[in-house]
Design a protein around this motif. Structure first.
Motif, PDB file in Angstrom:
ATOM      1  N   ASN A 270     -37.410 -45.214 149.869  1.00  0.00           N
ATOM      2  CA  ASN A 270     -36.525 -46.068 150.642  1.00  0.00           C
ATOM      3  C   ASN A 270     -36.988 -46.090 152.092  1.00  0.00           C
ATOM      4  O   ASN A 270     -36.954 -45.079 152.795  1.00  0.00           O
ATOM      5  CB  ASN A 270     -35.085 -45.532 150.553  1.00  0.00           C
ATOM      6  N   GLN A 273     -34.401 -45.047 154.807  1.00  0.00           N
ATOM      7  CA  GLN A 273     -34.145 -43.612 154.822  1.00  0.00           C
ATOM      8  C   GLN A 273     -35.295 -42.860 155.479  1.00  0.00           C
ATOM      9  O   GLN A 273     -35.080 -41.968 156.303  1.00  0.00           O
ATOM     10  CB  GLN A 273     -33.939 -43.102 153.394  1.00  0.00           C
ATOM     11  N   ASP A 305     -32.549 -35.208 152.968  1.00  0.00           N
ATOM     12  CA  ASP A 305     -32.249 -36.011 151.789  1.00  0.00           C
ATOM     13  C   ASP A 305     -30.882 -35.644 151.230  1.00  0.00           C
ATOM     14  O   ASP A 305     -30.065 -36.509 150.885  1.00  0.00           O
ATOM     15  CB  ASP A 305     -33.336 -35.798 150.732  1.00  0.00           C
ATOM     16  N   ASP A 306     -30.588 -34.350 151.180  1.00  0.00           N
ATOM     17  CA  ASP A 306     -29.295 -33.887 150.677  1.00  0.00           C
ATOM     18  C   ASP A 306     -28.152 -34.333 151.581  1.00  0.00           C
ATOM     19  O   ASP A 306     -27.118 -34.824 151.109  1.00  0.00           O
ATOM     20  CB  ASP A 306     -29.300 -32.359 150.566  1.00  0.00           C
ATOM     21  N   ARG A 309     -27.567 -38.150 151.318  1.00  0.00           N
ATOM     22  CA  ARG A 309     -27.051 -38.624 150.024  1.00  0.00           C
ATOM     23  C   ARG A 309     -25.683 -38.065 149.685  1.00  0.00           C
ATOM     24  O   ARG A 309     -24.890 -38.730 149.013  1.00  0.00           O
ATOM     25  CB  ARG A 309     -28.032 -38.261 148.896  1.00  0.00           C
ATOM     26  N   ASN A 310     -25.381 -36.855 150.156  1.00  0.00           N
ATOM     27  CA  ASN A 310     -24.166 -36.180 149.689  1.00  0.00           C
ATOM     28  C   ASN A 310     -23.163 -35.870 150.786  1.00  0.00           C
ATOM     29  O   ASN A 310     -22.076 -35.386 150.496  1.00  0.00           O
ATOM     30  CB  ASN A 310     -24.543 -34.871 148.984  1.00  0.00           C
ATOM     31  N   ALA A 312     -22.149 -38.101 153.574  1.00  0.00           N
ATOM     32  CA  ALA A 312     -22.128 -39.342 154.350  1.00  0.00           C
ATOM     33  C   ALA A 312     -21.300 -39.164 155.617  1.00  0.00           C
ATOM     34  O   ALA A 312     -20.193 -38.626 155.594  1.00  0.00           O
ATOM     35  CB  ALA A 312     -21.569 -40.474 153.505  1.00  0.00           C
TER      36      ALA A 312
END
Length: 932
Positions: A270, A273, A305-306, A309-310, A312
């Protein structure tokens, strides 16, 4: 076909058959790397994620005792330099300028920088027939595996056959018959004595000997001299290989900025990202530096990344401590590969127990200086061998299990920084939860007092700071950063479930103690690490204070405190601006300033230190910079300092070091005689490989002393190609700039009519009425200015006494003379350079319309006795420098230096402010005695 002919035919085909088998074996071994949950079968193709590394040629095999955190910070600077770079597939190619073949390459690099993956990529590319088709066989070994065989005896043929079955049958090690490459990865992990000087000589590849003897003879070249060797190591262990055995030294510098971005773009498909992560890393200096290490780039990618994604809307971690806490949180989830929304859910009893055991191991081995551990080390820390796989499975990338031959196990953390973080976490949690200070061997708080026990971390921090500052090689630097960062309230929230809360006042007490330490007479490296500690505690007050002074132009290094000087060094070293050129006169033309800013000199490629009142003391300090393995310095200008032969001797002690990479050295006008030249000649005998340009002009070396230097211009083993000694003679042994004095005369034909000339055209005064000068095309008709008759080149010095408010300038002759436009006024155009002198407002300088204050403050100037209204000007036309000084008795106080390239002769000039109230202002060309 006869039987013997058939046997010969089959024998001739065996090497090709074995090569195919070997390539297949190596492809299977090296085609995958493991990221994430390796034990769950999540391999990644090496070719899919491999990002080219920045590798440079040069350096030596000598030891570097700096902590790798310091080396990493230095390496991040080096990567911006235009140095000789090497691609991994070209590692054995003969560099330009050399004729001898390269047999042995020693590649250095800090932990996690990518040395092992580099050798794997080199081997995989060969096995896949992509590169190095001329190589017939590659045999990669790791010292971790070889350590397990240290008590056994082998012949070279038997050793190769043990790892690569079939090699013995076809005589791979027959001298000179095959093009063979041996790779020995991880010299720093070697547990063999490698006694190069006392081991017996071995020449027969079939003769059995201890493994240590076998390896030393192979590296020496006594055994199989036709083979090529590639050895990788961390810098601290590089000196285990004698320099005589090494044909080329290379260094892995990790990722450049572009390569780092390439890695993140490969890691995240992405684009938005990847772009956000790259932007975030750039904003944090600590993260930006550490991401030059591929392993840390992986840690950063895993954490961010964590979070993205988790979590927000949650702010991304900015400090090293935050990053590693989040990494621990992410790794704790790998047991079930399940993500939770609340951090306190992650710390199960099993998880807490493992963190405690791993932390205990990390701290114990950090104290012992060990980075590699064995089964006995795990057992001592409460880790059962049968449970090792569990630890390795849950903390796959925190604690990495490596299998050697015969399934014997060797353990290490994925990177030294992970070990230091876990060690700091263990010390922190032990103190918080039980009151035991592991750094002071303090007794625990009795169990009945723990109900109301509220720990204050200040005493722990105080001891840790003292120990880190006293460490000779900085081995506790990263440990200290993590330990302090763990006390930050935001980080304590992340650790809920592992610890009780502690007093928030701790941070402020610790911050004040750090500032107190910074104000002490610490080495620059120690001070820099303490600033990193302040960053971990989210305190930037000292740096903001200096940055405000820098941006406002009010900074005067003459009045800085030791702590402020340290802050200045930290800012200069951590700024985004490239330290291509360090000019000491921008800060203070003094020896004290140089010694305090020495780390900036070390990080710069070019150091301009001419005319800075330096002495032998400075030369000794610069010598240590030149002999340092991590120095960037390639050009050093020490012209016009009274160094004398003693200073040259001190400097030569650094020049003759094999670590010295200096290419240009200017010692013009430094009072050097034949004795000093002899020291330089001797240094070039010891280290002839780098210095290319040497300037000894305006000294008195003597013909006989310089002859050996001129001989080196034709010596193929010496890189020196430019040597300047003229002008020379006893006349130039006079100290100071006054030996360059020139006689000047004011040019009446250029004088504005409101200027009156006196004293044989050596004094000019600004008057109210017009003078009756005849018309002339060179005359300034509006601005009250004039020029001298002499156009100057070379080195020239003159002094001027002034009153009122005047302009002391130099100008090209083409400056406009007519009208009231700014391009006619000294300093307001590209053709002139001006010092503005005022009885009211002091000094400023101006060129091309840009005005700036001078480096010496008014308060400093006023504090100097015997100050006068006399300024000095020194022009070094070939060097492109123009310097202004305030004259105080026999002392010259530096005001400002312009650095540029002069394209034609320059004419001294003077001007007066064109406004009422300054009539009577004057300038007077002074008579200067050269012997002053």
């Amino acid at each position: 076909m006869k039987e013997d002919e058939l046997a010969d035919s089959l024998q001739s085909k065996l090497p090709a058959v074995f090569q195919c088998q070997l390539k297949s074996q190596l492809k299977t071994k090296f085609q995958c790397v493991f990221e994430g949950i390796a034990k769950a079968g999540n391999p990644t193709l090496l070719n899919q994620i491999y990002t080219e590394l920045y590798i440079t040629e040069g350096g030596t095999g000598e030891v570097n005792e700096e902590h790798e955190a310091i080396q990493i910070e230095g390496a991040s600077r080096k990567q911006a330099r235009a140095e000789t770079t090497i691609r991994q597939e070209d590692i054995f190619k003969v560099p330009s300028g050399r004729s001898e073949p390269v047999r042995t390459v020693l590649t250095k690099g800090v932990a996690g920088i990518g040395k092992t993956v580099l050798t794997q990529k080199f081997t995989l590319d060969w096995a896949e027939d992509k590169t190095n088709e001329d190589i017939q066989f590659i045999f990669p070994f790791s010292f971790r595996e070889l350590n397990l065989l240290k008590k056994r005896h082998f012949s070279l043929v038997e050793l190769v056959n043990l790892f690569f079955s079939g090699a013995k049958r076809i005589g791979i090690c027959r001298s000179g018959e095959f093009n063979v490459v041996f790779i020995f990865d991880g010299l720093d992990e070697c547990r063999l004595p490698l006694d190069f000087h006392n081991n017996e000589i071995l020449t027969d590849v079939t003769e059995s000997a201890p493994l240590d003897v076998l390896l030393t003879n192979l590296i020496w070249g006594s055994l199989l001299p036709s083979a090529r060797l590639w050895i990788t190591t961390r810098p601290a262990a590089a000196n285990q290989i004698p320099l005589e055995c090494v044909d080329m030294v290379t260094e892995v510098r990790g990722f450049t900025d572009l390569q780092k971005e390439e890695y993140f773009n490969k890691r995240f498909r992405n684009e938005d990202q990847a772009r956000r992560i790259i932007s975030h890393v750039k904003k944090s200096r600590s993260l930006h530096i550490m991401c030059y290490i591929p392993v840390f780039s992986w840690i950063t990618a895993t954490v961010l990344d964590d979070v993205l994604r988790n979590r927000a809307g949650q702010e991304l971690p900015k400090s090293l401590t935050e990053m590693y806490i989040y990494f621990l949180v992410v790794q704790s989830k790998l047991k079930t590969v399940k993500y939770y929304e609340r951090t306190d859910h992650h710390w199960s009893w099993e998880c807490r127990k493992m963190i405690e055991c791993l932390g205990k191991l990390a701290f114990a081995q950090l104290q012992n200086g060990n980075l590699i551990f064995y089964e006995v080390d795990l057992i001592e820390c409460g880790i059962a061998i049968k449970e090792a796989a569990l630890y390795s499975g849950i903390f796959t990338q925190i604690f990495k299990e490596e299998k050697g031959l015969y399934q014997e196990k060797v353990f290490c953390f994925v990177h030294q920084s992970v070990q230091e973080f876990l060690a700091a976490l263990y010390v922190h949690l032990t103190y918080i939860n039980s009151g035991v200070n592991l750094l002071a061997k303090q007794r625990p708080v009795p169990w009945w007092q723990r109900f109301w026990y509220r720990p204050n971390l200040y005493s722990l921090h105080q001891i840790a700071l003292d120990k880190a500052v006293q460490s000779p090689n900085g081995h506790l630097d990263l440990f200290l950063r993590f330990l302090l960062g763990l006390s930050l309230q935001a980080n304590q929230i992340l650790l809920q479930g592992l610890q009780v809360q502690c007093s928030p006042k701790t941070d402020q007490d610790t911050i004040q103690y750090i500032k107190k330490k910074i104000s002490e007479n610490l080495s620059a490296e120690k001070s820099i690490n303490l600033f990193h500690c302040l960053n971990e505690l989210n305190d930037r007050s000292l740096m903001e204070e200096i940055q405000q002074s820098l941006s406002s132009g009010s900074l005067s290094t003459d009045t800085l405190s030791p702590a402020q000087y340290s802050a200045l060094v930290f800012i200069l070293l951590s700024s985004d601006e490239d330290l291509e050129v360090f000019d000491l006169k921008k800060y203070s033309a003094s020896e004290d300033a140089l010694l305090k800013l020495l780390p900036v000199v070390k990080a710069s490629k070019k150091a301009l230190l001419s005319n800075c009142n330096l002495s032998e003391r400075s030369c000794a300090a610069l010598s240590s910079v030149l002999s340092c393995q991590s120095s960037n310095l390639r050009e050093l200008d020490l012209s016009n300092n009274n160094l004398l032969d003693a200073g040259v001797k001190a400097l030569s002690e650094g020049l003759d070091s094999p670590n010295c990479m200096l290419q240009t050295l200017r010692l013009s006008g430094c009072l050097i005689t034949k004795e000093g030249v002899a020291f330089l000649d001797s240094a070039l005998d010891c280290n002839p490989s780098h210095l290319r340009e040497l300037d000894l002009s305006y000294n008195h070396p003597g013909d006989s002393a310089v002859k050996p230097l001129f001989d080196k211009l034709n010596d193929p083993h010496c890189r020196l190609d430019t040597l300047r000694v003229d002008p020379c003679g006893a006349h130039w042994l006079k100290p100071g700039l006054r030996k360059y004095v020139c006689m000047l005369t004011l040019d009446m034909n250029t004088a504005n009519r409101k200027i009156r000339l006196l004293d044989g055209n050596r004094k000019a005064t600004y008057v109210e009425g017009d003078r009756s000068y005849p018309d002339h095309e060179d005359r300034f008709d509006y601005w009250p200015q004039l020029l001298c008759t002499e156009g100057l080149t070379g080195r020239c010095y003159w002094e001027v006494e002034w009153r009122g408010e005047v302009l002391v300038s130099v100008s090209y002759p083409a400056i406009r003379r007519r009208g009231d436009r700014n391009d006619c006024l000294f300093g307001r155009n590209i053709q002139s350079w001006t010092l503005i002198c005022s009885d009211d407002s002091g000094f400023s300088v101006c060129h091309n319309g840009r005005e700036a204050s001078t480096s010496s403050s008014s308060s400093t100037l006023c504090s100097i006795p015997s100050i006068s209204n006399r300024v000095a000007v020194y022009l070094d036309h070939p060097a492109g420098t123009l310097s202004f000084y305030r004259v105080a008795s026999y002392t010259l106080i530096h005001l400002h230096t312009f650095s540029t390239t002069f394209s034609e002769p320059l004419y001294p000039g003077f001007g007066f402010w064109h406004r009422c109230g300054w009539f009577g202002s004057s300038v007077h060309l002074c008579s200067v005695e050269e012997d002053d």
